[in-house]
Design an enzyme around this catalytic site. Structure first.
Site, PDB file in Angstrom:
ATOM      1  N   ASP A  81       0.636  -5.587  -2.656  1.00  0.00           N
ATOM      2  CA  ASP A  81       0.488  -6.186  -1.321  1.00  0.00           C
ATOM      3  C   ASP A  81      -0.988  -6.470  -1.021  1.00  0.00           C
ATOM      4  OD1 ASP A  81       3.222  -4.303   0.180  1.00  0.00           O
ATOM      5  OD2 ASP A  81       3.212  -6.218  -0.842  1.00  0.00           O
ATOM      6  N   ASP A 122       1.952   1.201  -6.566  1.00  0.00           N
ATOM      7  CA  ASP A 122       2.168  -0.172  -7.023  1.00  0.00           C
ATOM      8  C   ASP A 122       2.325  -1.138  -5.840  1.00  0.00           C
ATOM      9  OD1 ASP A 122       4.256  -2.428  -7.489  1.00  0.00           O
ATOM     10  OD2 ASP A 122       3.414  -2.011  -9.453  1.00  0.00           O
ATOM     11  N   HIS A 144       8.351  -6.659   5.286  1.00  0.00           N
ATOM     12  CA  HIS A 144       8.055  -8.026   4.831  1.00  0.00           C
ATOM     13  C   HIS A 144       9.125  -8.965   5.367  1.00  0.00           C
ATOM     14  CE1 HIS A 144       4.666  -7.177   2.274  1.00  0.00           C
ATOM     15  NE2 HIS A 144       5.274  -6.052   1.957  1.00  0.00           N
ATOM     16  N   PHE A 169       4.770  -1.226 -12.129  1.00  0.00           N
ATOM     17  CA  PHE A 169       5.503  -2.301 -12.794  1.00  0.00           C
ATOM     18  C   PHE A 169       4.490  -3.276 -13.382  1.00  0.00           C
ATOM     19  CE2 PHE A 169       8.114   0.109 -10.351  1.00  0.00           C
ATOM     20  CZ  PHE A 169       7.863  -0.026  -8.994  1.00  0.00           C
ATOM     21  N   ASP A 203       3.302  -6.164 -14.171  1.00  0.00           N
ATOM     22  CA  ASP A 203       3.461  -7.614 -13.948  1.00  0.00           C
ATOM     23  C   ASP A 203       2.133  -8.289 -14.256  1.00  0.00           C
ATOM     24  OD1 ASP A 203       2.543  -8.340 -10.603  1.00  0.00           O
ATOM     25  OD2 ASP A 203       2.050  -6.544 -11.735  1.00  0.00           O
TER      26      ASP A 203
END
Ligand SMILES: Nc1nc2c(c(CN[C@H]3C=C[C@H](O)[C@@H]3O)cn2[C@@H]2O[C@H](COP(=O)(O)O)[C@@H](O)[C@H]2O)c(=O)[nH]1
Length: 327
Positions: free
Chosen positions: A305, A300, A50, A233, A235
């Site tokens: 992504d 994840d 990235h 995670f 989120d």
């Protein structure tokens, strides 16, 4: 060390009323993960590819990861628009606005990843670091500055001023490091109560471990004996990704709430629906990871992504929005 986040996730899943798991979709997504792996799409090298992430680790990368993950939350305004930051002639939004702000500060000589510096960072400096072409202040800016100061003081007082010492004290145990962060720093203490039982999510603590692992390709300070014990995670994007993949099924009541015009998916911090979205997301992704024979961390990153490549009109299941410092 057993991961308390996974225990919480399955406990919530067994009682969840508004979020359930579609087992056929779990199998389908696991097969997709296996084939993406064979195409080189599901590995730690993707992390460094990235544009704004460090492509090769050096002695500053661990501190960079720690600061990014101290601040890694809530990149949306109440009107639903994302936080934006201009950097290298481009406008970066959401999570990437954070990374752009950190890199921009470093380029301009502000040592924002140095613990002795951010232990006393002022709210004014934070406002300057997160200056936006939108002219709007980043949400929870004071809380972000306070989280940095708290973490910086903790490192200065207990770990000789470097995050590397925290990592090394956990002796390559990923769950121990995540739990240490969750128990030592209030801004990482991502927990709640669901049907009377304490539950833990530790989203930023776990993503900090996974970012450390991925940024170092599992070597040196990023090597862990049990990275597979870290969960996804929880989120506001990965649950949306799992719902779009059909793995998570939302009740009509929950969907109606997420689609309420104006409030766009606003859920009260600590409400049962929030806990169910986050807990069932973690358990479902654990099933996908086990079926695919892959770590939840890479599942994840793959899902996050992927969902970030989708155009707005493809986001037919809205993300949930809970204002807070935990994700
Ligand atoms: N579960 C999970 N949550 C993640 C990430 C990342 C970024 N990781 C990058 C680094 C390497 C990876 O390959 C990714 O490219 C940010 N977030 C969360 O997303 C939300 C921001 O969303 P938006 O406002 O739309 O940008 C916010 O809660 C933030 O905490 C992840 O990877 N997994």
């Amino acid at each position: 060390m057993e991961n308390p986040v996974l225990e919480s996730a399955y406990w919530i899943t067994e009682r969840s009323k508004h979020v359930s798991i579609d087992k056929d979709s779990v199998k389908r997504l696991a097969a997709e993960i296996v084939s993406s792996k064979s195409q080189g799409l599901c590995n730690t090298a993707v992390w460094g590819s990235h544009e704004l992430n460090p492509s090769t680790p050096d002695e500053t990368t661990a501190d960079w990861v720690f600061v990014v993950d101290i601040l890694n939350f809530s990149f949306w305004y109440d009107d639903g628009t994302p936080v934006i930051v201009e950097y290298r002639g481009r406008v970066w939004s959401g999570y990437w606005s954070l990374v752009a702000a950190i890199n921009k500060a470093l380029d301009s000589g502000i040592p924002i990843t140095t613990p002795s510096y951010y232990a006393t960072i002022t709210d004014e400096t934070m406002a300057a670091v997160f200056a936006s072409p939108s002219g709007r202040l980043c949400p929870l800016l004071k809380e972000r500055a306070a989280a940095l100061r708290d973490a910086g003081c903790w490192l200065m007082a207990e770990y000789d001023g470097t995050f590397r010492n925290v990592v090394q004290s956990c002796e390559r145990d990923a769950v121990r490091l995540a739990s240490l962060l969750g128990e030592s720093l209030s801004s990482f203490s991502d927990r709640g109560v669901y049907e009377g039982r304490p539950v833990v999510f530790y989203k930023r603590a776990q993503i900090c471990v996974a970012d450390l692992w991925a940024s170092h390709n599992g070597e040196d300070i990023g090597s862990f004996d049990n990275i597979g014990s870290i969960t996804v995670f929880a989120d506001y994007r990965v649950p949306q990704a799992l719902a779009l993949k059909g793995v998570l099924r939302y009740s009509e009541t929950l969907l109606a709430k997420l689609n309420t015009a104006g409030e766009g998916g606003l859920l009260e911090p600590g409400c049962p629906m929030e806990a169910e979205i986050r807990g069932v997301c973690i358990a479902a992704a654990d099933m996908v990871a086990r079926t695919a024979g892959e770590t939840a961390a890479l599942v994840d990153f793959y899902l996050w992504d992927w969902v970030k490549t989708l155009p707005e009109e493809a986001l037919t299941v809205p993300m949930h929005r809970t204002r807070g410092i935990y994700y």
